[in-house]
Scaffold this motif. Sequence first.
Motif, PDB file in Angstrom:
ATOM      1  N   PRO A  59       0.824  -1.216   0.000  1.00  0.00           N
ATOM      2  CA  PRO A  59       0.000   0.000   0.000  1.00  0.00           C
ATOM      3  C   PRO A  59       0.854   1.262   0.000  1.00  0.00           C
ATOM      4  O   PRO A  59       1.962   1.278   0.537  1.00  0.00           O
ATOM      5  CB  PRO A  59      -0.793  -0.125   1.310  1.00  0.00           C
ATOM      6  N   VAL A  60       0.365   2.303  -0.636  1.00  0.00           N
ATOM      7  CA  VAL A  60       1.059   3.587  -0.656  1.00  0.00           C
ATOM      8  C   VAL A  60       0.137   4.662  -0.100  1.00  0.00           C
ATOM      9  O   VAL A  60      -1.087   4.561  -0.186  1.00  0.00           O
ATOM     10  CB  VAL A  60       1.499   3.977  -2.085  1.00  0.00           C
ATOM     11  N   GLU A  61       0.736   5.666   0.484  1.00  0.00           N
ATOM     12  CA  GLU A  61      -0.025   6.783   1.023  1.00  0.00           C
ATOM     13  C   GLU A  61      -0.085   7.913  -0.002  1.00  0.00           C
ATOM     14  O   GLU A  61       0.769   8.037  -0.861  1.00  0.00           O
ATOM     15  CB  GLU A  61       0.632   7.282   2.318  1.00  0.00           C
ATOM     16  N   CYS A  62      -1.109   8.711   0.118  1.00  0.00           N
ATOM     17  CA  CYS A  62      -1.248   9.935  -0.676  1.00  0.00           C
ATOM     18  C   CYS A  62      -1.134   9.678  -2.172  1.00  0.00           C
ATOM     19  O   CYS A  62      -0.189  10.119  -2.838  1.00  0.00           O
ATOM     20  CB  CYS A  62      -0.216  10.982  -0.240  1.00  0.00           C
ATOM     21  N   LYS A  63      -2.112   8.936  -2.697  1.00  0.00           N
ATOM     22  CA  LYS A  63      -2.114   8.688  -4.145  1.00  0.00           C
ATOM     23  C   LYS A  63      -2.252   9.988  -4.933  1.00  0.00           C
ATOM     24  O   LYS A  63      -1.789  10.093  -6.071  1.00  0.00           O
ATOM     25  CB  LYS A  63      -3.240   7.720  -4.507  1.00  0.00           C
ATOM     26  N   GLY A  64      -2.893  10.995  -4.326  1.00  0.00           N
ATOM     27  CA  GLY A  64      -2.983  12.296  -4.991  1.00  0.00           C
ATOM     28  C   GLY A  64      -1.617  12.915  -5.200  1.00  0.00           C
ATOM     29  O   GLY A  64      -1.358  13.544  -6.237  1.00  0.00           O
ATOM     30  N   CYS A  65      -0.706  12.724  -4.229  1.00  0.00           N
ATOM     31  CA  CYS A  65       0.661  13.227  -4.372  1.00  0.00           C
ATOM     32  C   CYS A  65       1.367  12.516  -5.521  1.00  0.00           C
ATOM     33  O   CYS A  65       2.076  13.146  -6.318  1.00  0.00           O
ATOM     34  CB  CYS A  65       1.444  13.006  -3.073  1.00  0.00           C
ATOM     35  N   LEU A  66       1.158  11.204  -5.623  1.00  0.00           N
ATOM     36  CA  LEU A  66       1.776  10.444  -6.708  1.00  0.00           C
ATOM     37  C   LEU A  66       1.193  10.841  -8.058  1.00  0.00           C
ATOM     38  O   LEU A  66       1.900  10.837  -9.075  1.00  0.00           O
ATOM     39  CB  LEU A  66       1.587   8.948  -6.461  1.00  0.00           C
ATOM     40  N   ALA A  67      -0.092  11.186  -8.084  1.00  0.00           N
ATOM     41  CA  ALA A  67      -0.702  11.655  -9.327  1.00  0.00           C
ATOM     42  C   ALA A  67      -0.069  12.974  -9.767  1.00  0.00           C
ATOM     43  O   ALA A  67       0.215  13.178 -10.961  1.00  0.00           O
ATOM     44  CB  ALA A  67      -2.209  11.816  -9.148  1.00  0.00           C
ATOM     45  N   LEU A  69       2.962  13.986  -8.990  1.00  0.00           N
ATOM     46  CA  LEU A  69       4.306  13.666  -9.459  1.00  0.00           C
ATOM     47  C   LEU A  69       4.262  13.051 -10.856  1.00  0.00           C
ATOM     48  O   LEU A  69       5.099  13.355 -11.709  1.00  0.00           O
ATOM     49  CB  LEU A  69       4.988  12.707  -8.478  1.00  0.00           C
ATOM     50  N   GLY A  70       3.284  12.178 -11.091  1.00  0.00           N
ATOM     51  CA  GLY A  70       3.151  11.559 -12.404  1.00  0.00           C
ATOM     52  C   GLY A  70       2.816  12.559 -13.487  1.00  0.00           C
ATOM     53  O   GLY A  70       3.200  12.386 -14.653  1.00  0.00           O
ATOM     54  N   LEU A  71       2.087  13.621 -13.129  1.00  0.00           N
ATOM     55  CA  LEU A  71       1.784  14.674 -14.093  1.00  0.00           C
ATOM     56  C   LEU A  71       3.059  15.407 -14.514  1.00  0.00           C
ATOM     57  O   LEU A  71       3.263  15.713 -15.694  1.00  0.00           O
ATOM     58  CB  LEU A  71       0.779  15.656 -13.490  1.00  0.00           C
ATOM     59  N   LEU A  72       3.924  15.681 -13.514  1.00  0.00           N
ATOM     60  CA  LEU A  72       5.162  16.400 -13.797  1.00  0.00           C
ATOM     61  C   LEU A  72       6.147  15.529 -14.563  1.00  0.00           C
ATOM     62  O   LEU A  72       6.686  15.927 -15.596  1.00  0.00           O
ATOM     63  CB  LEU A  72       5.793  16.882 -12.482  1.00  0.00           C
ATOM     64  N   TYR A 180       3.174   3.846  -9.823  1.00  0.00           N
ATOM     65  CA  TYR A 180       2.004   4.726  -9.763  1.00  0.00           C
ATOM     66  C   TYR A 180       2.204   5.952 -10.650  1.00  0.00           C
ATOM     67  O   TYR A 180       1.274   6.394 -11.338  1.00  0.00           O
ATOM     68  CB  TYR A 180       1.749   5.169  -8.322  1.00  0.00           C
ATOM     69  N   GLN A 181       3.419   6.507 -10.654  1.00  0.00           N
ATOM     70  CA  GLN A 181       3.683   7.686 -11.487  1.00  0.00           C
ATOM     71  C   GLN A 181       3.437   7.393 -12.954  1.00  0.00           C
ATOM     72  O   GLN A 181       2.768   8.158 -13.652  1.00  0.00           O
ATOM     73  CB  GLN A 181       5.138   8.143 -11.300  1.00  0.00           C
ATOM     74  N   PHE A 182       3.985   6.280 -13.437  1.00  0.00           N
ATOM     75  CA  PHE A 182       3.813   5.960 -14.859  1.00  0.00           C
ATOM     76  C   PHE A 182       2.380   5.542 -15.170  1.00  0.00           C
ATOM     77  O   PHE A 182       1.874   5.806 -16.264  1.00  0.00           O
ATOM     78  CB  PHE A 182       4.804   4.872 -15.279  1.00  0.00           C
ATOM     79  N   GLY A 183       1.727   4.903 -14.193  1.00  0.00           N
ATOM     80  CA  GLY A 183       0.319   4.573 -14.390  1.00  0.00           C
ATOM     81  C   GLY A 183      -0.530   5.825 -14.532  1.00  0.00           C
ATOM     82  O   GLY A 183      -1.361   5.931 -15.448  1.00  0.00           O
TER      83      GLY A 183
END
Length: 218
Positions: A59-67, A69-72, A180-183
């Motif tokens: 499990p990972v925390e703060c999927k919004g943060c990863l989203a 990061l993935g945008l950048l 998650y970033q690439f997803g």
Amino acid sequence: MNNSSARLLLTLAAIGWGSATTATKYALDGFGPLTLLLVELTAAAAVLWSILAVRGISPVECKGCLAMLGLLEPTLAYGGLAFGLMYTTATKASLLGASEACFVVALAAIFLNERMSARSLIGLLLTFVGVLLIEQVFTVSSDLNVGDILVLGGDLAAAIYVILAVKVAATAESLPMTAYQFGFGALFSLPFAAWRWLSGQEPFPTNVDPRMWQQATY
């Protein structure tokens, strides 16, 4: 992991990233830029999530943060490179890639209050001198065009990613974080690629040479 192994992995990563610019330029002969971006991110996400499935998904925390990061990075960083290479050369794009380190050092000093050490300044100076020397050897134009600006924009997005990723990386494992970033990157790219297909700005990749597919998934 000892220092020698870490340096070797970083060197291999640098070689891979440098050659990826050439591969992307070549693949653009068969794909539109957004289509290529989607193919690259989907392929990378598929590999990363397959590895996670074998290892077990933690499990990972703060999927919004990863989203975010993935945008950048990879979305904006790779997108800037793909679109930029439509108007500039792979050589010049690779040289401009050195600007990412400059952006990171400057942003870290401003937003993370990191002291700019003498070693960092010397490293940036050597990078700048090296770029100038390569420009002279390969007679690369120093004038910036729209492609160069897009590449620089992608480098800036990647630098902002590095600054924001510092806190996230402290609480997340690197493999799930990257997966998650690439997803998210593939998900962000899909509607824009579909819009380009439907509007006729890019062809749907049905008749692309297999060699282009190989380079796109490099």
